[in-house]
Structure formats: C-alpha cells, structure tokens
Motif scaffolding. Structure first.
Motif, PDB file in Angstrom:
ATOM      1  N   LEU A  21     -31.683  60.359 100.238  1.00  9.13           N
ATOM      2  CA  LEU A  21     -31.731  60.339 101.630  1.00  9.13           C
ATOM      3  C   LEU A  21     -32.299  58.920 102.116  1.00  9.13           C
ATOM      4  O   LEU A  21     -32.516  58.764 103.387  1.00  9.13           O
ATOM      5  CB  LEU A  21     -32.628  61.483 102.032  1.00  9.13           C
ATOM      6  CG  LEU A  21     -32.214  63.069 101.674  1.00  9.13           C
ATOM      7  CD1 LEU A  21     -33.225  64.210 102.141  1.00  9.13           C
ATOM      8  CD2 LEU A  21     -30.683  63.134 102.240  1.00  9.13           C
ATOM      9  N   ASP A  48     -28.721  56.801 101.645  1.00  6.08           N
ATOM     10  CA  ASP A  48     -27.466  57.711 101.761  1.00  6.08           C
ATOM     11  C   ASP A  48     -26.437  57.390 100.730  1.00  6.08           C
ATOM     12  O   ASP A  48     -25.146  57.699 100.828  1.00  6.08           O
ATOM     13  CB  ASP A  48     -26.777  57.254 103.282  1.00  6.08           C
ATOM     14  CG  ASP A  48     -26.306  58.501 103.872  1.00  6.08           C
ATOM     15  OD1 ASP A  48     -27.002  59.406 103.560  1.00  6.08           O
ATOM     16  OD2 ASP A  48     -25.324  58.272 104.763  1.00  6.08           O
ATOM     17  N   THR A 107     -27.824  63.266  96.585  1.00  6.14           N
ATOM     18  CA  THR A 107     -27.731  62.165  97.813  1.00  6.14           C
ATOM     19  C   THR A 107     -29.201  61.727  98.097  1.00  6.14           C
ATOM     20  O   THR A 107     -30.105  62.268  98.201  1.00  6.14           O
ATOM     21  CB  THR A 107     -27.308  62.763  98.879  1.00  6.14           C
ATOM     22  OG1 THR A 107     -25.924  63.470  98.812  1.00  6.14           O
ATOM     23  CG2 THR A 107     -27.019  61.810 100.033  1.00  6.14           C
ATOM     24  N   SER A 143     -24.686  58.464  97.246  1.00  9.36           N
ATOM     25  CA  SER A 143     -24.546  59.919  96.232  1.00  9.36           C
ATOM     26  C   SER A 143     -24.132  59.779  95.063  1.00  9.36           C
ATOM     27  O   SER A 143     -23.011  58.768  94.710  1.00  9.36           O
ATOM     28  CB  SER A 143     -24.019  60.944  97.195  1.00  9.36           C
ATOM     29  OG  SER A 143     -22.619  60.514  97.481  1.00  9.36           O
TER      30      SER A 143
END
Length: 199
Positions: A151, A154, A149, A156
């Motif tokens: 960060l 967001d 994922t 994935s």
C-alpha cells in the motif's frame, strides 16, 4: 508486271510479320507452279485472319486453323477455369486462463525473511531458496495463492503459502526474499499490505 508487284507486296508483308511466313508457306506448295490468283487468294486470306479476332474464327469450319499472330489453333485455346471461392481459415482461439476469484481480503503489516534461512526446510517441507515467490502465514493452507499489494508504493505480486509465521502479533504475512524484492520492501523491512486470497 502485276505479278512482280504482288510478290513485292507479299515480300513486304512477310518481312514485317515473321509469323506470316510459316502460315503462308503452308498454304502454297512451292514445288508446284503457283498462279497469280492462288498467291492473291492466300495473301488476302492471311491478311483477313490478322484483322479478325480469334473469337470470330471459332465459328469457321476449319477449327484447327492457326491464328497467324499467336501461332495458336482455335482448339488449343482453353477457357480459364472458374475461380474457387476463398474460404477464410478459422482463427485458432488460444485457451483463456480463468481470472482468479478473490475469496478473502485483509490488511496488515508484512515483513520479509531470507538470509540465514536459505537451504532450510519450510513448514510444508519445501527447501527455502533465494528469490522464491513464497510466504509464511499463520492459518492459510499450504499452496494457497495470495495477491499481496504494497500500500506504500502500489506494487503487487502473487505468492504461494508454504511456511508458517510471522510470529509477531501485529504482522499478517512474512514474505520470502523474492516476493519482498518484487514488492519493494527490502530496504524498509516492513510495509502495510493488502492480502487477497485467490481461488
């Protein structure tokens, strides 16, 4: 005079009901002489049949007599069979894919590699091709599925470990070109990621 009036009445009834003619002619033998009483009796019988429902005629002795309105005999009326109950068809349950279990979670910096390595063999022996959803890791076994994922945005993706690396100390995973594109880190080159090892 009365006989001619009866014939006129008979003619009017016959012209208004086409179904009455064959039934009436069947009772009267036209080759023989017909008396007024025979005409009157046959006419009254046919008129009473028109006024009587079919169910009332079922108790009569002449079970084969025809219904003047429909031309059906009592014997030809068949009861409607009882409807069979509708049995619902069982829905086919599609096999549900088991949800993978997360067995290990870590975070760190990810990088990606691609051009210049296409066509070479990875550490697992597979040929490295453009667009693959694979990655390099220092210690995870080949074939391990890892959910990565990004960060920063967001996004994935699930990748398969088939190579070794990265060889820079603070990086935790090196993504192939297809996986990096899916996670949106092609332009940045690196990103902070969360790794979830799946079983």
């Amino acid at each position: 005079m009365k006989f001619s009036v009866s014939l006129l009445v008979l003619a009017g009834v016959c012209s208004s009901s086409a179904a009455l003619l064959p039934a009436f002619a069947r009772d009267l033998d036209l080759d023989k002489k017909v008396t007024r009483e025979q005409v009157k009796k046959a006419l009254l019988e046919r008129i009473s049949l028109l006024a009587t429902p079919l169910s009332a005629n079922q108790g009569r002795s002449d079970q084969g007599s025809a219904d003047v309105a429909t031309g059906l005999t009592v014997d030809s009326v068949v009861e409607t069979p009882q409807a069979f109950p509708i049995v619902p068809v069982a829905k086919l349950n599609r096999p549900v894919k088991p949800t993978p279990t997360v067995v290990q979670v870590s975070t760190g910096e990810a990088s990606w590699y691609g051009p210049g390595f296409f066509g070479n063999r990875t550490a697992s022996g597979e040929v490295f091709r453009p667009g693959t959803m694979t990655a390099a890791h220092r210690s995870l076994p080949f074939g391990t599925k890892v959910r990565v994922t990004n960060l920063w945005n967001d996004r994935s993706a699930v990748v398969t470990i088939n190579d070794r690396g990265p060889f820079i100390a603070h990086r935790v995973i090196d993504l192939a070109h297809g996986a990096a594109h899916e996670l949106g880190l092609i332009s940045s080159g690196i990103a902070q990621v969360r790794l979830e090892v799946l079983r």
